[in-house]
Design a protein around this motif. Structure first.
Motif, PDB file in Angstrom:
ATOM      1  N   GLY A   1       5.893   1.490   3.328  1.00 41.35           N
ATOM      2  CA  GLY A   1       6.997   2.138   4.006  1.00 41.35           C
ATOM      3  C   GLY A   1       6.441   3.139   4.996  1.00 41.35           C
ATOM      4  N   TYR A   2       7.244   3.542   5.959  1.00 46.20           N
ATOM      5  CA  TYR A   2       6.799   4.535   6.935  1.00 46.20           C
ATOM      6  C   TYR A   2       6.713   5.913   6.285  1.00 46.20           C
ATOM      7  CZ  TYR A   2       7.153   1.533  11.063  1.00 46.20           C
ATOM      8  OH  TYR A   2       6.943   0.557  11.996  1.00 46.20           O
ATOM      9  N   SER A   3       5.779   6.702   6.757  1.00 48.63           N
ATOM     10  CA  SER A   3       5.711   8.097   6.332  1.00 48.63           C
ATOM     11  C   SER A   3       6.954   8.822   6.848  1.00 48.63           C
ATOM     12  CB  SER A   3       4.451   8.753   6.917  1.00 48.63           C
ATOM     13  OG  SER A   3       4.539   8.778   8.339  1.00 48.63           O
ATOM     14  N   LYS A   4       7.203   9.974   6.300  1.00 46.03           N
ATOM     15  CA  LYS A   4       8.331  10.765   6.783  1.00 46.03           C
ATOM     16  C   LYS A   4       8.099  11.100   8.248  1.00 46.03           C
ATOM     17  CE  LYS A   4      10.819  15.094   5.936  1.00 46.03           C
ATOM     18  NZ  LYS A   4      10.867  16.330   5.108  1.00 46.03           N
ATOM     19  N   ALA A   5       9.108  10.914   9.078  1.00 46.52           N
ATOM     20  CA  ALA A   5       8.978  11.189  10.507  1.00 46.52           C
ATOM     21  C   ALA A   5       8.718  12.679  10.734  1.00 46.52           C
ATOM     22  CB  ALA A   5      10.230  10.752  11.242  1.00 46.52           C
ATOM     23  N   ILE A   6       7.723  12.965  11.576  1.00 45.99           N
ATOM     24  CA  ILE A   6       7.360  14.348  11.876  1.00 45.99           C
ATOM     25  C   ILE A   6       7.819  14.692  13.282  1.00 45.99           C
ATOM     26  CG2 ILE A   6       5.453  15.960  12.200  1.00 45.99           C
ATOM     27  CD1 ILE A   6       3.926  14.479  10.073  1.00 45.99           C
ATOM     28  N   LYS A   7       8.488  15.800  13.408  1.00 46.82           N
ATOM     29  CA  LYS A   7       8.946  16.305  14.701  1.00 46.82           C
ATOM     30  C   LYS A   7       7.898  17.288  15.217  1.00 46.82           C
ATOM     31  CE  LYS A   7      12.736  19.012  16.734  1.00 46.82           C
ATOM     32  NZ  LYS A   7      14.001  19.724  16.418  1.00 46.82           N
ATOM     33  N   VAL A   8       7.363  17.041  16.399  1.00 47.76           N
ATOM     34  CA  VAL A   8       6.310  17.902  16.938  1.00 47.76           C
ATOM     35  C   VAL A   8       6.449  17.990  18.450  1.00 47.76           C
ATOM     36  CG1 VAL A   8       4.675  15.966  17.096  1.00 47.76           C
ATOM     37  CG2 VAL A   8       3.802  18.295  16.972  1.00 47.76           C
ATOM     38  N   LYS A   9       6.090  19.148  18.990  1.00 46.12           N
ATOM     39  CA  LYS A   9       6.230  19.396  20.420  1.00 46.12           C
ATOM     40  C   LYS A   9       4.864  19.556  21.070  1.00 46.12           C
ATOM     41  CE  LYS A   9       8.655  22.518  23.613  1.00 46.12           C
ATOM     42  NZ  LYS A   9       9.509  23.737  23.694  1.00 46.12           N
ATOM     43  N   THR A  10       4.654  18.926  22.213  1.00 44.55           N
ATOM     44  CA  THR A  10       3.426  19.135  22.966  1.00 44.55           C
ATOM     45  C   THR A  10       3.414  20.576  23.477  1.00 44.55           C
ATOM     46  OG1 THR A  10       4.491  18.238  24.939  1.00 44.55           O
ATOM     47  CG2 THR A  10       3.132  16.729  23.665  1.00 44.55           C
ATOM     48  N   VAL A  11       2.251  21.223  23.379  1.00 45.08           N
ATOM     49  CA  VAL A  11       2.166  22.648  23.732  1.00 45.08           C
ATOM     50  C   VAL A  11       0.979  22.898  24.652  1.00 45.08           C
ATOM     51  CG1 VAL A  11       3.316  23.505  21.657  1.00 45.08           C
ATOM     52  CG2 VAL A  11       0.866  23.061  21.595  1.00 45.08           C
ATOM     53  N   SER A  12       1.118  23.894  25.522  1.00 49.09           N
ATOM     54  CA  SER A  12       0.056  24.245  26.474  1.00 49.09           C
ATOM     55  C   SER A  12      -0.539  25.607  26.185  1.00 49.09           C
ATOM     56  CB  SER A  12       0.613  24.221  27.903  1.00 49.09           C
ATOM     57  OG  SER A  12       1.094  22.937  28.237  1.00 49.09           O
TER      58      SER A  12
ATOM     59  N   PRO B   1       0.835  -1.200   0.000  1.00 48.40           N
ATOM     60  CA  PRO B   1       0.000   0.000   0.000  1.00 48.40           C
ATOM     61  C   PRO B   1       0.873   1.255   0.000  1.00 48.40           C
ATOM     62  CG  PRO B   1       0.020  -0.994   2.179  1.00 48.40           C
ATOM     63  CD  PRO B   1       0.744  -1.949   1.275  1.00 48.40           C
ATOM     64  N   ALA B   2       0.275   2.385  -0.334  1.00 48.65           N
ATOM     65  CA  ALA B   2       1.020   3.644  -0.357  1.00 48.65           C
ATOM     66  C   ALA B   2       1.316   4.121   1.060  1.00 48.65           C
ATOM     67  CB  ALA B   2       0.209   4.693  -1.100  1.00 48.65           C
ATOM     68  N   LYS B   3       2.322   4.972   1.181  1.00 46.59           N
ATOM     69  CA  LYS B   3       2.651   5.554   2.488  1.00 46.59           C
ATOM     70  C   LYS B   3       1.586   6.574   2.882  1.00 46.59           C
ATOM     71  CE  LYS B   3       7.704   5.313   1.841  1.00 46.59           C
ATOM     72  NZ  LYS B   3       8.954   6.132   1.782  1.00 46.59           N
ATOM     73  N   PRO B   4       1.180   6.581   4.122  1.00 52.29           N
ATOM     74  CA  PRO B   4       0.211   7.592   4.572  1.00 52.29           C
ATOM     75  C   PRO B   4       0.830   8.986   4.577  1.00 52.29           C
ATOM     76  CG  PRO B   4       0.299   5.723   6.084  1.00 52.29           C
ATOM     77  CD  PRO B   4       1.478   5.590   5.176  1.00 52.29           C
ATOM     78  N   LYS B   5      -0.016  10.001   4.338  1.00 48.48           N
ATOM     79  CA  LYS B   5       0.405  11.394   4.447  1.00 48.48           C
ATOM     80  C   LYS B   5      -0.120  11.940   5.764  1.00 48.48           C
ATOM     81  CE  LYS B   5       0.437  12.060  -0.557  1.00 48.48           C
ATOM     82  NZ  LYS B   5      -0.116  12.840  -1.699  1.00 48.48           N
ATOM     83  N   VAL B   6       0.781  12.216   6.679  1.00 50.96           N
ATOM     84  CA  VAL B   6       0.417  12.435   8.087  1.00 50.96           C
ATOM     85  C   VAL B   6       0.342  13.916   8.448  1.00 50.96           C
ATOM     86  CG1 VAL B   6       1.103  11.973  10.466  1.00 50.96           C
ATOM     87  CG2 VAL B   6       1.420  10.221   8.710  1.00 50.96           C
ATOM     88  N   ASN B   7      -0.636  14.238   9.301  1.00 60.32           N
ATOM     89  CA  ASN B   7      -0.777  15.574   9.881  1.00 60.32           C
ATOM     90  C   ASN B   7      -0.973  15.398  11.376  1.00 60.32           C
ATOM     91  OD1 ASN B   7      -1.019  18.301  10.157  1.00 60.32           O
ATOM     92  ND2 ASN B   7      -3.043  18.455   9.212  1.00 60.32           N
TER      93      ASN B   7
ATOM     94  N   VAL C   1       3.970   6.883  10.523  1.00 55.69           N
ATOM     95  CA  VAL C   1       2.825   5.983  10.354  1.00 55.69           C
ATOM     96  C   VAL C   1       3.043   5.137   9.105  1.00 55.69           C
ATOM     97  CG1 VAL C   1       0.314   5.837  10.053  1.00 55.69           C
ATOM     98  CG2 VAL C   1       1.299   7.701  11.407  1.00 55.69           C
ATOM     99  N   ARG C   2       2.587   3.885   9.160  1.00 56.94           N
ATOM    100  CA  ARG C   2       2.590   3.056   7.958  1.00 56.94           C
ATOM    101  C   ARG C   2       1.246   2.351   7.817  1.00 56.94           C
ATOM    102  NH1 ARG C   2       6.611  -2.120   9.048  1.00 56.94           N
ATOM    103  NH2 ARG C   2       5.637  -2.914  10.960  1.00 56.94           N
TER     104      ARG C   2
END
Length: 585
Positions: free
Chosen positions: A160-171, A85-91, A150-151
């Motif tokens: 294959g895995y989607s491109k790794a996304i760097k994200v920070k938890t925010v308050s 299957p295709a790689k997921p496009k993640v948000n 995500v895959r």
């Protein structure tokens, strides 16, 4: 046997034979038994996905047009592999202690695997699997950077895995979100909003009035997943008489986004639920109008607005409406200009003749000591409608609620007019009521309006066919849902009446049905209509029972090109209301 294909080669020959039937490989050379037995190099190897298979008995492959891919190489035979299957496009939507991960559906995927870690190399990563296209990662650390990928999984085959996304938890407080709402069915609306930049929860607030959205006691709430951008909201049964099917009122909506206990509200929007069109044939549909024309006394001291000066504009407004039946209010028994002049209702009847006739006779109306006591009248177009019977009755006679003057009104007891009528073209019969009920903000006045409304309904229901034939109640009900959410109009909607304002097409709903907002300075005749933020206040109404639906509704405010009132059609401080309804039996 020497020279005979092996089972593997038989599978190869059968597969090629099947593939040769497909246009995508029609030009490929066919394999022979001898070439297969001598391992003659083939032009290419066909890689088939799981839709291609060999039967146990014959070893013959079955192939569907979308079940293969060509892999260029010079090796005899076929390699059977499942297509990835295709790689997921993640948000990702961050929150203070959670991350909401979402992606579009991947074709063929049956589930998805989400991997997240505090490390870029994903050492010690956690994995979660879901069948949906979103996943909330909870119990995370505040203010920390996470890496997420995500895959998609198709059986045992993974993309294959989607491109790794760097994200920070925010308050931080949620950012501004836009919102809109549209009809989505009977008693349904669709609410759509922009994706929040950060959020932990999202709620849709709905009410009958923009100010009522501020209190939990005067609204209802629907929770929605943070990853969603829209939701279909079904109006609860307890709210339908206020903002549901046939209420004539829009639902006011805003979205509340929360993160770390901090909230952000969207601007307010509004929409109606899907309206029902009047049923029946075009011949069964008639135009009904309600018009409070203002009594003689109401404007006798207003320069340029006496009844004799206003009457011509009233006639033009009626003619413009093309109504077949008209319910007038404040069309009184008072003389228009001194004791020897015609009574107001007779003067208008003469001006409208022969296009319209009064459903009431002079004997039925009689005389009255008050200026507005017998102001309810019904006129009709005799080429379209036939009057069978009619009457005029005191509103005091149909309710047990005490009829007392309160501190906010000096009005006397009013009468309501009724008529039993027939559509000449189709022979469909129906009832019409012209009703003007008292104003006043006190609890006493509100109880009286409800009592009169219930009483008039019972009065008509007791007549022949009154429970089953269409019943049209029109007039100045001195009630709007914003100020009186449990008032007369809500009662009518809850008891089987359909507001004509809940129409397929509505005109001038942003203008009030009356123009008294600045009456202290202009007497109810401003140069331009009062500007409302959302919809205009409606105290003049048209309701129908036993034939729900409305094809057209207009709050008839005729304006000039600069937005000012056209005085040629403004004969009252109220606007004429007109609707197309069906009287199909």
């Amino acid at each position: 046997m020497p020279g005979s294909p092996t089972p593997r080669h038989r599978l190869t020959i059968s597969a090629i034979t099947a593939l040769a039937l497909l246009s995508s490989v029609a030009a490929a050379p066919a394999a022979t038994a001898s070439s297969a037995s001598t391992n003659t190099p083939m032009p290419a190897t066909v890689t088939l996905n799981a839709a291609a298979h060999a039967t146990a008995a014959t070893g013959v492959a079955s192939v569907s047009p979308a079940s293969f891919s060509m892999v260029p190489q010079h090796t005899a035979g076929f390699i059977f592999t499942a297509k990835k299957p295709a790689k997921p496009k993640v948000n990702i939507i961050p929150g203070s202690k959670r991350l909401t991960v979402k992606w579009p559906k991947v074709s063929g995927a049956s589930k998805y695997q989400v991997v997240y870690s505090l490390r870029k190399d994903f050492k010690g990563a956690k994995k979660v699997t879901t069948k949906t296209t979103a996943k909330s990662l909870t119990k995370l650390k505040k203010g920390k950077v996470y890496y997420v990928k995500v895959r998609a999984l198709k059986g045992k085959v993974a993309s294959g895995y989607s491109k790794a996304i760097k994200v920070k938890t925010v308050s931080a407080t949620p950012a501004t979100v836009s919102v809109k709402a549209v009809p989505a069915g009977v008693n349904k609306i669709k609410v759509t909003w922009s994706q929040p930049a950060r959020a932990e929860s999202l709620k849709i607030l709905v009410s009958h009035n923009n100010k009522a959205l501020e209190k939990s006691s005067t609204r209802f709430t629907v929770s929605a997943p943070v990853h969603k951008n829209s939701a279909i909201v079904t109006i609860p049964s307890s709210w339908r008489s206020k903002i549901g099917d046939g209420s004539g009122n829009p639902a006011f909506v805003r979205v509340l986004v929360t993160n770390a206990g901090k909230t952000k509200k969207t601007k307010i929007t509004h929409t109606y639920t899907t309206a029902r069109s009047a049923k029946g044939t075009s011949a069964q549909k008639l135009r009904f109008a309600a018009y409070n024309v203002g009594s003689v006394a109401a404007t006798k001291n207003l320069a340029g607005r006496s009844w004799t000066q206003r009457q011509a504009a009233v006639v033009r407004a009626v003619e413009r409406s093309k109504a077949d039946v008209i319910a007038f209010q404040e069309l009184t028994t008072a003389p228009v200009n001194g004791t020897d002049s015609p009574r107001q209702y007779l003067a208008l009847a003469k001006a409208l003749a022969p296009t319209y006739k009064s459903a009431l006779t002079e004997a039925q109306v009689g005389t009255a000591p008050g200026a507005t006591t017998k102001g309810a009248h019904i006129f009709y177009n005799p080429t379209k409608v036939r009057k069978i019977s009619s009457g005029l009755h005191s509103t005091k006679a149909v309710t047990s609620v005490p009829y007392k003057r309160d501190s906010t009104t000096n009005e006397t007891v009013k009468y309501f007019a009724w008529a039993y009528m027939e559509n000449i073209a189709t022979k469909d019969r129906f009832y019409v009521v012209s009703l003007h009920i008292p104003k006043g903000t006190s609890a006493e006045a509100q109880r009286l309006r409800l009592g009169i409304t219930e009483g008039v309904n019972k009065f008509i229901a007791a007549k022949s066919g009154g429970k089953t034939l269409p019943v049209v109640i029109m007039g100045d009900l001195n009630t709007d849902v914003a100020r009186y959410p449990n008032g007369a109009t809500t009662w009518l909607a809850a008891n089987g009446y359909y507001s004509a304002a809940h129409a397929k097409k509505r005109v001038n709903m942003g203008i009030g049905t009356t123009n008294n907002q600045t009456a202290k300075t202009d007497g109810g005749y401003p140069r331009k209509p009062f500007k409302y933020a959302y919809v205009g206040t409606r105290i003049d109404h048209i309701f129908i029972k036993n034939s729900p639906g409305s094809s057209y509704y207009e709050n008839q405010a005729v304006l000039n090109s600069d937005g000012s009132f056209n005085d040629a059609f403004r004969g009252s401080d109220h606007n004429l209301q007109v609707a197309q309804l069906s009287v199909a039996n």
